[in-house]
Every structure is written in C-alpha cells, then in structure tokens.
Design an enzyme around this catalytic site. Structure first.
Site, PDB file in Angstrom:
ATOM      1  N   LEU A  44       0.834  -1.198   0.000  1.00  0.00           N
ATOM      2  CA  LEU A  44       0.000   0.000   0.000  1.00  0.00           C
ATOM      3  C   LEU A  44       0.874   1.256   0.000  1.00  0.00           C
ATOM      4  O   LEU A  44       1.989   1.241   0.527  1.00  0.00           O
ATOM      5  CB  LEU A  44      -0.920  -0.002   1.219  1.00  0.00           C
ATOM      6  CG  LEU A  44      -2.041  -1.049   1.186  1.00  0.00           C
ATOM      7  CD1 LEU A  44      -2.745  -1.133   2.534  1.00  0.00           C
ATOM      8  CD2 LEU A  44      -3.040  -0.752   0.085  1.00  0.00           C
TER       9      LEU A  44
ATOM     10  N   ASP B  68      -7.087 -17.136  11.799  1.00  0.00           N
ATOM     11  CA  ASP B  68      -5.834 -16.594  12.335  1.00  0.00           C
ATOM     12  C   ASP B  68      -5.792 -15.068  12.343  1.00  0.00           C
ATOM     13  O   ASP B  68      -4.722 -14.483  12.378  1.00  0.00           O
ATOM     14  CB  ASP B  68      -4.660 -17.133  11.493  1.00  0.00           C
ATOM     15  CG  ASP B  68      -3.313 -16.936  12.168  1.00  0.00           C
ATOM     16  OD1 ASP B  68      -3.219 -17.180  13.380  1.00  0.00           O
ATOM     17  OD2 ASP B  68      -2.350 -16.533  11.484  1.00  0.00           O
TER      18      ASP B  68
END
Length: 409
Positions: free
Chosen positions: A225, A289
């Site tokens: 990003l 998770d």
C-alpha cells in the site's frame, strides 16, 4: 349488496390502501438500495475475468501511480477498474531490482522492489494444491495461493478492502540472488537440485526452507500500500489466545458483543460492521488466524478494516471452523449490502464466480475443486446463521443499512 356490507368492504379496502401506501413509503429507499446492490452485482460479474494485459488507458502514468491513486479510506481499489489487469500484469512481469527479507512476522516471505520502485511482498509455494493441512484451523505454513484466492473473493463480495495479489514465477538464481541483500542471501541453500531459502521470521528455520522446482519458484506477490497511507495495527476483539486451556472472553461469554459495542472504535462508525464482514470473509476462506487487523492511521474508526495477510486460509476444505463466525452470531447484525450480495451468490454462483475470476492468474488453477465446493457449503452456513438471528430479533434489528459514500477526488 346491503349498506352494512358495503361499509365493511370499503373499510377493508381503505385499510389495505393505507397499509400498501405505508409499506411503499417505508421501503422506497430500501428497494432502491437493493436494486443498486443487484446492479453492482451484475457489474462485478461482467468484469470478473481480469486478463493480464500491459496496456494502460492513462499512458502518462505508471501502473504503480494508478494503483496508488485508487486507495481511499474505505477501499483499496474502485469498483470500476479497467486498468486492474495492467497493474497485475506489471506485478507479475516487472523486473526485480532488489530483494530483501520480509517485514517482521511469523511466516516466511521476501520483500521485493520492482522496476519503477514498487514494493511487493513475495510468499513462496509450500504445499501442493491438494495438500490438506491437518490440526488446528491456523496450523501450517502460509499458503501463497490462498492470498490470490482471497483477493478475488474480496472483489466478488464487493468489499474491495484487500490489497492486490497475483501469482508469479521467479527464477531464484537469475532474478533474486543477484539483487538480494546479504541478509536474504545468507539464507539460500541447495537441496538436491533445487534452490531454496528460509528467510528471516519468527518461525523461519534453516531446517524448513522453501524450495523451488530447480531454480523456478512459484509464489504470490501482494502490492504494498502507498506510504502516504500508513497503517495502524489493532488487536482483533475476537482474537484467540493461542494457548491451550486458556479461552478468550468471547469463547465463553455469550454477551461479549454487548461489551465490545461499548468500547471505541466499535461504539460508533463502521468498524463493528467491518468486523462482521471480515468474519464472513474469513469463514468462507477458512481463516481462523486474524488475531490482529490493520486500518489507516488516525482514522478514529472511520476507515476500513484492511484485509491483509490471508495466507492461513484454504488449508482444509473439510474443516468448517464455526468459531470464526462468532462476531456475526454474537452480535447478530450484518450490512444489508453484504446480506444481499451473499444471497446473490447462492446456488453455486460463488464457486463459479471465484473459479472464473482466478482463471487468468499465472499460477492457475489457484484452488483445488474441494476448496471451491467448500465455499458454497460455508455460504449456506452463513445464510442460516443470519436467518437464526432474524428469527430471534427480526430483520429490522439484524439487517443494518450502512452504505458509506466513497470519494476518489
């Protein structure tokens, strides 16, 4: 007809008219919103297959500049992305100019810099497509193909909160080693006729390297990003303890959601609904998770929950870990738009859509058939869970209208 009967009939017609009018007024906006959801779904289906084509519409910009401009507080990429294929083509073909150990974490990965200065995260293949990861739902190595599949599922669900991911084959000997840092290069080895590396991470071991087929390694690359959008890490309110015999509060307290709703940033804004969306997403891919999550910094709960690190998914198609849905069945709320999209994906549409979306990826077939079948079965479980909530509390309470205007200015 007698006068009395006429009066009764007129009264009945008047009541029907009033109820019809009230119903139409009360449902005018909802119906319009539902119609827009349906149109958005059709647009998604029409743009499902992403051909990796290097051509750009805006030739004065690089693919990296285009992808960086897509990012806004509530999505990583826009609904209409004619240049998505060009960006992904660049991710899978641009020359690697630097390779380093991955950012800190528990699993093996490498940080690559591509021509033009774009950072991507490379996750290597560790398992064959039909390998079944036994044990806890979060057991095993990261699955590179799971990252690819999760990205396309994000597109199909209309969330647009997962960074771009595409499969890539790299030659470790000619593409990686010549540009590798000393730290990464020091983890390379040869096992038989295969080039391998074990990297640097919490669970990285010299005894457990990732190995190429000769020099060619299959993996996934995730687009980093833009640096102008720094991330903030949060502990997931429904995170696990990962300690045997020690339960998290949500695992034994059925009223846990009431406590979450009283704490920031879940007491206002879209974050709690993002948590619910994420539970739906994670249940479909089998990801148990997500102990932490990221959002953009200084967002005060307004930006999206970013769907990063989805590689602990698609491990065992026979395992449906219902506890992943705890935010949904404990809070009993879900966005109307998410609910609509899930219903559009019934009857095998989800399986077919995901298979089509992944068909052009360089590492296709991305998932085995049992994993695709599991998606449709898990979808039915989600729909049944929402129905239980609506039966108990009513649809007006459970189905929440939360459509945030997105800006690309």
């Amino acid at each position: 007809m007698k006068l009395k009967q006429r009066v009764v009939l007129l009264a009945i017609l008047l009541v029907i008219f009033i109820f019809t009018k009230v119903f139409l007024i009360d449902n005018l906006d909802t119906s319009a919103a539902n119609r827009e959801d349906q149109r958005a779904f059709q647009r998604m289906l029409s743009g499902l297959r992403v051909a990796l084509d290097p051509r750009l519409e805006h030739t004065l910009q690089s693919p990296w500049e285009i992808a960086a401009q897509w990012v806004v507080p509530r999505e990583v990429y826009p609904e209409d992305t004619p240049e998505l294929g060009a960006v992904m083509h660049a991710m899978t073909t641009k020359k690697i100019i630097k390779a380093d150990v991955g950012y800190k974490g528990t699993q093996l990965k490498a940080l690559l810099i591509l021509e033009g200065g774009q950072k991507v995260v490379f996750k290597p293949k560790r398992y064959a497509r039909d390998y079944i990861v036994e044990g806890e739902p979060y057991a095993g190595y990261d699955r590179h193909n799971a990252e690819v599949a999760a990205f396309h599922l994000d597109r199909i669900l209309g969330f647009r909160r997962a960074p771009l991911v595409v499969g890539r084959f790299v030659n470790l000997r000619t593409e990686i080693k010549p540009v590798a840092t000393e730290q990464l290069l020091g983890t390379f080895m040869t096992v038989g006729n295969n080039t391998c590396f074990y990297g640097k991470c919490y669970y990285c071991r010299e005894t457990e390297p990732a190995c190429a087929d000769g020099d060619i390694m299959e993996g996934s690359v995730t687009l980093w990003l833009p640096d102008v959008w720094p991330l903030q890490k949060h502990r997931h309110p429904w995170g696990r303890t990962y300690r045997e015999g020690k339960l998290a509060r949500w695992e034994y307290d059925e009223s846990y959601c009431d406590a979450v709703k009283k704490t920031s940033p879940y007491d206002s804004g879209p974050r709690l609904l993002d948590i619910i969306d994420t539970a739906v997403f994670d249940y479909l891919i089998g990801n148990a998770d997500r102990h932490h999550y990221e959002s953009f910094q200084d967002d005060e709960g307004a930006s999206m929950l970013i769907l990063l690190d989805n590689a602990k998914s698609f491990g065992n198609p026979a395992l449906d870990e219902r506890s992943i849905l705890a935010p949904l069945y404990q809070c009993c709320i879900i966005r109307v738009s998410t609910w609509n999209r899930l219903n559009y994906l019934k009857n095998g549409v989800l399986r077919s859509a995901l298979k089509a979306a992944m068909s052009h990826d360089p590492i296709a077939p991305v998932l085995s058939e049992p994993h695709l079948d599991a998606l449709d079965q898990r979808l039915l479980s989600i729909l049944a869970t929402v129905k239980q909530c609506t039966d108990q509390f009513g649809p007006d309470v459970v189905l929440v209208e939360d459509r945030m205007t997105l800006s690309h200015l």
